[in-house]
Enzyme design. Structure first.
Site, PDB file in Angstrom:
ATOM      1  N   TYR A  15       0.817  -1.212   0.000  1.00  0.00           N
ATOM      2  CA  TYR A  15       0.000   0.000   0.000  1.00  0.00           C
ATOM      3  C   TYR A  15       0.858   1.272   0.000  1.00  0.00           C
ATOM      4  CZ  TYR A  15      -4.248  -2.789   0.643  1.00  0.00           C
ATOM      5  OH  TYR A  15      -5.298  -3.662   0.468  1.00  0.00           O
TER       6      TYR A  15
ATOM      7  N   PHE B  61      -5.657   7.984   6.557  1.00  0.00           N
ATOM      8  CA  PHE B  61      -6.242   6.700   6.978  1.00  0.00           C
ATOM      9  C   PHE B  61      -5.262   5.538   6.866  1.00  0.00           C
ATOM     10  CE2 PHE B  61      -7.524   7.682   2.571  1.00  0.00           C
ATOM     11  CZ  PHE B  61      -6.969   6.607   1.889  1.00  0.00           C
TER      12      PHE B  61
ATOM     13  N   GLU C 248       2.617  -8.050  -7.712  1.00  0.00           N
ATOM     14  CA  GLU C 248       1.914  -8.504  -6.503  1.00  0.00           C
ATOM     15  C   GLU C 248       1.979 -10.031  -6.371  1.00  0.00           C
ATOM     16  OE1 GLU C 248      -1.926  -6.535  -6.863  1.00  0.00           O
ATOM     17  OE2 GLU C 248      -1.030  -4.602  -6.316  1.00  0.00           O
TER      18      GLU C 248
ATOM     19  N   ARG D 233     -18.214  -5.447  -3.741  1.00  0.00           N
ATOM     20  CA  ARG D 233     -18.216  -4.361  -2.753  1.00  0.00           C
ATOM     21  C   ARG D 233     -19.602  -3.732  -2.624  1.00  0.00           C
ATOM     22  NH1 ARG D 233     -12.387  -1.695  -4.467  1.00  0.00           N
ATOM     23  NH2 ARG D 233     -11.067  -2.937  -3.077  1.00  0.00           N
TER      24      ARG D 233
ATOM     25  N   THR E 120     -13.927   1.447  -5.387  1.00  0.00           N
ATOM     26  CA  THR E 120     -13.218   1.521  -4.100  1.00  0.00           C
ATOM     27  C   THR E 120     -14.093   2.175  -3.032  1.00  0.00           C
ATOM     28  OG1 THR E 120     -11.138   1.745  -5.300  1.00  0.00           O
ATOM     29  CG2 THR E 120     -11.123   2.372  -2.971  1.00  0.00           C
TER      30      THR E 120
HETATM   31  P1  IDP Z   1      -8.546  -0.447  -4.504  1.00  0.00           P
HETATM   32  O1  IDP Z   1      -8.521  -1.427  -3.351  1.00  0.00           O
HETATM   33  O2  IDP Z   1      -9.916  -0.313  -5.086  1.00  0.00           O
HETATM   34  O3  IDP Z   1      -7.490  -0.723  -5.546  1.00  0.00           O
HETATM   35  P2  IDP Z   1      -6.842   1.720  -3.513  1.00  0.00           P
HETATM   36  O4  IDP Z   1      -7.017   3.178  -3.825  1.00  0.00           O
HETATM   37  O5  IDP Z   1      -5.683   1.005  -4.084  1.00  0.00           O
HETATM   38  O6  IDP Z   1      -8.232   1.008  -3.888  1.00  0.00           O
HETATM   39  O7  IDP Z   1      -6.829   1.624  -1.921  1.00  0.00           O
HETATM   40  C1  IDP Z   1      -6.404   0.443  -1.288  1.00  0.00           C
HETATM   41  C2  IDP Z   1      -7.259   0.180  -0.066  1.00  0.00           C
HETATM   42  O8  IDP Z   1      -7.084   1.233   0.893  1.00  0.00           O
HETATM   43  C3  IDP Z   1      -8.762   0.184  -0.334  1.00  0.00           C
HETATM   44  O9  IDP Z   1      -9.219  -1.053  -0.858  1.00  0.00           O
HETATM   45  C4  IDP Z   1      -9.312   0.451   1.040  1.00  0.00           C
HETATM   46  O10 IDP Z   1      -9.257  -0.715   1.870  1.00  0.00           O
HETATM   47  C5  IDP Z   1      -8.313   1.470   1.568  1.00  0.00           C
HETATM   48  N1  IDP Z   1      -8.771   2.836   1.265  1.00  0.00           N
HETATM   49  C6  IDP Z   1      -8.670   3.496   0.080  1.00  0.00           C
HETATM   50  N2  IDP Z   1      -9.221   4.732   0.151  1.00  0.00           N
HETATM   51  C7  IDP Z   1      -9.676   4.847   1.425  1.00  0.00           C
HETATM   52  C8  IDP Z   1     -10.371   5.900   2.138  1.00  0.00           C
HETATM   53  O11 IDP Z   1     -10.667   6.986   1.610  1.00  0.00           O
HETATM   54  N3  IDP Z   1     -10.684   5.651   3.449  1.00  0.00           N
HETATM   55  C9  IDP Z   1     -10.360   4.480   4.082  1.00  0.00           C
HETATM   56  N4  IDP Z   1      -9.724   3.475   3.454  1.00  0.00           N
HETATM   57  C10 IDP Z   1      -9.392   3.654   2.144  1.00  0.00           C
END
Ligand code: IDP
Ligand code: MG
Length: 135
Positions: free
Chosen positions: A52, A60, A129, A105, A94
């Site tokens: 991440y 967060f 990954e 989701r 997301t």
């Molecule tokens: P993705 O999982 O859809 O690829 P990413 O932007 O890569 O989205 O974010 C990874 C993970 O981080 C998300 O699946 C979620 O668990 C967490 N996350 C992303 N944005 C937020 C947010 O705005 N608030 C809280 N957790 C978040």
């Protein structure tokens, strides 16, 4: 038929705690993808900081770390035509309030942080990954 593509999928701790593993795998299989490797894992902070890294400066980020270490995950390699994009479509958006009904989701996520499933967002990231989690 185009060559099978590989993607990395991870069922997150909330998916396992809520007993949704079968439901989510079933959706992936019904779409025609094959699970070619799978293992239950407890993730550590070092691996999560790499996985991440694109979110490291978000407010967060500490919550993501503690959530992702709150229980085991099921890491999987999923294969099939267009698997990277196809799994992302099955997953849904997301932001949980934007995830459409009928997506994983959209049907199951109760917050954006705890959103059931990870899937690689590009073939390049899928390769990285898969190496990261399966060596
Ligand atoms: P993705 O999982 O859809 O690829 P990413 O932007 O890569 O989205 O974010 C990874 C993970 O981080 C998300 O699946 C979620 O668990 C967490 N996350 C992303 N944005 C937020 C947010 O705005 N608030 C809280 N957790 C978040
Ligand atoms: Mg992502």
């Amino acid at each position: 038929m185009a060559a099978a593509e590989k993607t990395f999928v991870m069922l997150k701790p909330d998916c396992i705690k809520r007993g949704l593993v079968g439901e989510v795998i079933s959706r992936i299989e019904r779409k025609g993808y094959r699970i070619t490797n799978a293992k239950m894992m407890w993730l550590d902070e070092d691996l999560l900081r790499v996985h991440y890294a694109h979110l490291a400066d978000k407010p967060f980020f500490p919550e993501i770390l503690s959530y992702m270490m709150s229980g085991p995950v099921l890491a999987m390699i999923v294969e099939g035509e267009n698997a990277v994009t196809g799994v992302r479509i099955l997953m849904g958006a997301t932001k949980f309030e934007e995830a459409a009904a009928g997506t994983i989701r959209g049907d199951f996520a109760m917050s954006t942080g705890e959103n059931i499933i990870h899937g690689s967002d590009s073939p390049e990231n899928a390769e990285a990954e898969i190496k990261r989690f399966f060596g």
